[in-house]
Design a protein around this motif. Structure first.
Motif, PDB file in Angstrom:
ATOM      1  N   MET A 193       0.824  -1.203   0.000  1.00 39.73           N
ATOM      2  CA  MET A 193       0.000   0.000   0.000  1.00 39.73           C
ATOM      3  C   MET A 193       0.861   1.257   0.000  1.00 39.73           C
ATOM      4  N   LEU A 194       1.897   1.278   0.839  1.00 41.86           N
ATOM      5  CA  LEU A 194       2.757   2.461   0.929  1.00 41.86           C
ATOM      6  C   LEU A 194       3.515   2.689  -0.381  1.00 41.86           C
ATOM      7  N   SER A 195       3.943   1.617  -1.006  1.00 47.36           N
ATOM      8  CA  SER A 195       4.641   1.734  -2.286  1.00 47.36           C
ATOM      9  C   SER A 195       3.716   2.315  -3.353  1.00 47.36           C
ATOM     10  N   THR A 196       2.492   1.807  -3.417  1.00 46.51           N
ATOM     11  CA  THR A 196       1.526   2.286  -4.404  1.00 46.51           C
ATOM     12  C   THR A 196       1.194   3.758  -4.177  1.00 46.51           C
ATOM     13  N   VAL A 225       7.184   4.960  -4.337  1.00 43.55           N
ATOM     14  CA  VAL A 225       8.497   4.413  -3.997  1.00 43.55           C
ATOM     15  C   VAL A 225       8.499   2.915  -4.330  1.00 43.55           C
ATOM     16  N   PRO A 226       9.435   2.446  -5.132  1.00 37.21           N
ATOM     17  CA  PRO A 226       9.449   1.015  -5.486  1.00 37.21           C
ATOM     18  C   PRO A 226       9.579   0.128  -4.242  1.00 37.21           C
ATOM     19  N   GLN A 227       8.948  -1.043  -4.286  1.00 34.07           N
ATOM     20  CA  GLN A 227       9.043  -1.956  -3.144  1.00 34.07           C
ATOM     21  C   GLN A 227      10.479  -2.386  -2.891  1.00 34.07           C
ATOM     22  N   ASP A 228      11.310  -2.366  -3.916  1.00 31.48           N
ATOM     23  CA  ASP A 228      12.712  -2.725  -3.739  1.00 31.48           C
ATOM     24  C   ASP A 228      13.458  -1.738  -2.853  1.00 31.48           C
ATOM     25  N   ASP A 229      12.895  -0.550  -2.655  1.00 31.29           N
ATOM     26  CA  ASP A 229      13.528   0.452  -1.797  1.00 31.29           C
ATOM     27  C   ASP A 229      12.983   0.439  -0.378  1.00 31.29           C
ATOM     28  N   VAL A 231      13.043   2.695   4.661  1.00 29.94           N
ATOM     29  CA  VAL A 231      13.004   3.082   3.258  1.00 29.94           C
ATOM     30  C   VAL A 231      14.377   3.623   2.914  1.00 29.94           C
ATOM     31  N   TYR A 232      14.879   3.237   1.763  1.00 26.04           N
ATOM     32  CA  TYR A 232      16.227   3.618   1.343  1.00 26.04           C
ATOM     33  C   TYR A 232      16.178   4.905   0.516  1.00 26.04           C
ATOM     34  N   GLY A 233      16.933   5.916   0.969  1.00 27.37           N
ATOM     35  CA  GLY A 233      17.064   7.146   0.212  1.00 27.37           C
ATOM     36  C   GLY A 233      16.297   8.315   0.806  1.00 27.37           C
ATOM     37  N   ALA A 234      16.922   9.485   0.796  1.00 28.92           N
ATOM     38  CA  ALA A 234      16.304  10.692   1.347  1.00 28.92           C
ATOM     39  C   ALA A 234      15.058  11.089   0.571  1.00 28.92           C
ATOM     40  N   GLN A 235      15.150  11.077  -0.747  1.00 32.21           N
ATOM     41  CA  GLN A 235      14.005  11.470  -1.557  1.00 32.21           C
ATOM     42  C   GLN A 235      12.843  10.504  -1.362  1.00 32.21           C
ATOM     43  N   ASN A 236      13.130   9.213  -1.298  1.00 31.69           N
ATOM     44  CA  ASN A 236      12.078   8.229  -1.050  1.00 31.69           C
ATOM     45  C   ASN A 236      11.437   8.438   0.314  1.00 31.69           C
ATOM     46  N   LEU A 251       7.517   9.035   1.016  1.00 27.73           N
ATOM     47  CA  LEU A 251       6.772   8.174   1.930  1.00 27.73           C
ATOM     48  C   LEU A 251       6.111   8.986   3.034  1.00 27.73           C
ATOM     49  N   GLU A 252       6.843   9.959   3.545  1.00 25.81           N
ATOM     50  CA  GLU A 252       6.307  10.841   4.587  1.00 25.81           C
ATOM     51  C   GLU A 252       5.025  11.522   4.109  1.00 25.81           C
ATOM     52  N   ALA A 253       5.064  12.047   2.884  1.00 22.77           N
ATOM     53  CA  ALA A 253       3.892  12.726   2.328  1.00 22.77           C
ATOM     54  C   ALA A 253       2.741  11.748   2.096  1.00 22.77           C
TER      55      ALA A 253
END
Length: 371
Positions: A172-175, A179-183, A205-210, A214-216
């Motif tokens: 759900m969070l990826s969709t 953010v790809p599920q791989d991250d 979650v991997y990466g600052a931008q991701n 995700l936060e949003a």
């Protein structure tokens, strides 16, 4: 162990391990890895049964900076600390967790006990001129990397209810976030297959931008009532990293991607100068979600006479070593800080700057409070 702040440094050295198992006992076949670049959030179990979480991204050759998370039952009485009432089972053996993991008092106890009983776990760092709890690489038995742990849970044909909820949550969070599920990755008790029906879901979650995406997305999902925030104190409210999904508590934190690792052990030498308390404005929050959290600051305002500094000593950066002070403030927010002023010297060029460290392991009165 502290995250340096300068960009475009040499990539961190790869630490080679010989046939370390990446075993999560989830029904999937254990894999082998010959090379591992330790990253904050990785977890490992040692030959003695201690379970550590990796701290940060800078590590001495042949060692991994980490903090003790779980203690095997046979060593429980060695550590004169208060444990949580809950117990966990890892590889069919009972383990305990200290009630307070990150206090200066407990850290001093850990150092003292390991120095006396497991001296190979105590390392004198010449760049910080103090002893630090670390693990020698040859003591690592089982390795748990969050990204790999999520993949293994995903691959299970028969998932228990918590595993299924975790997988559904990530989907759900990826969709929602893009953010790809791989991250994404799984951390905590689910990753180690030592969870119970009462366990939380600990996501990374991997990466600052991701992380910002995700936060949003979680904020939007909370407005849709698909998840509900859980705030127990003002730090929780500032971080907004804890919520409930399908009745289960989940948390999420950020881990740097490989290309975001801009630090290297030994590049900087740190000299503690004095305790200081001040208020300031956050100038840049681009690395505030990681551990250590990096806040670039401006408008330094001392809160006591001891914290009035010559202009040349005023810190331009706050480094929060304590995980709960990640992402407590955003750009242009004001913060109140209590920590240790450090002089930082580049060991290659001799260039210096000053920063404030929160979480030195020497005092309980260190914090980053949002104002």
């Amino acid at each position: 162990m502290r995250q340096s702040q300068l960009k475009a440094l040499r990539p961190i050295r790869t630490i080679a391990f010989s046939s370390i198992q990446t075993s999560v006992s989830l029904g999937a076949k254990a894999t082998q890895t010959e090379k591992w670049v330790p990253a904050d959030g990785d977890t490992f179990a040692t030959k003695e049964g201690f379970i550590f979480n990796v701290f940060g991204y800078e590590h001495p050759e042949g060692r991994v900076f980490a903090f003790l998370k779980y203690v095997p039952a046979r060593f429980r009485n060695l550590l004169n600390v208060k444990y949580l009432e809950n117990t966990w089972t890892y590889m069919h053996k009972k383990v305990f967790r200290a009630e307070k993991l990150y206090t200066a008092k407990n850290y001093k106890i850990f150092i003292r006990v390991f120095r006396a009983n497991f001296p190979e776990y105590v390392y004198y760092c010449p760049f910080r001129t103090k002893e630090i709890l670390t693990a020698p690489v040859d003591a690592v038995k089982d390795l748990y990397i969050p990204k790999d742990c999520l993949k293994r849970v995903n691959a299970l044909r028969r998932k228990d209810s918590l595993q299924r909820t975790a997988v559904d949550l990530v989907e759900m969070l990826s969709t929602e976030s893009g953010v790809p599920q791989d991250d994404f990755g799984l951390h905590g008790s689910i990753a180690l297959n030592m969870h119970t029906t009462k366990s939380d879901i600990d996501l990374v979650v991997y990466g600052a931008q991701n992380f910002r995406k995700l936060e949003a997305a979680i904020d939007l999902l909370a407005k849709k009532e698909a998840v509900s925030y859980v705030f127990k104190n003002r730090i929780d409210k500032a971080r907004r990293y804890k919520a409930k999904y399908m009745g289960k508590l989940f948390m999420y934190n950020a881990i740097r991607k490989k290309e975001e690792i801009n630090s290297e052990y030994g590049l900087f030498k740190y000299t503690a100068l004095q305790d200081i308390k001040f208020e300031s404005k956050v100038k840049d929050d681009g690395e505030a979600m990681f551990r250590p959290a990096v806040y670039k600051i401006q408008n330094y305002r001392p809160l006591n006479a001891e914290s009035k500094l010559n202009k040349s000593l005023v810190p331009s950066i706050v480094i929060a070593m304590i995980g709960c002070y990640r992402n407590v403030a955003r750009k242009n927010d004001s913060i109140r800080v209590s920590g240790v002023l450090e002089r930082v010297e580049n060991t290659r060029t001799g260039a210096t700057f000053h920063q404030t460290i929160v979480g030195t392991g020497t005092s309980e009165d260190e914090y980053v409070w949002p104002i």
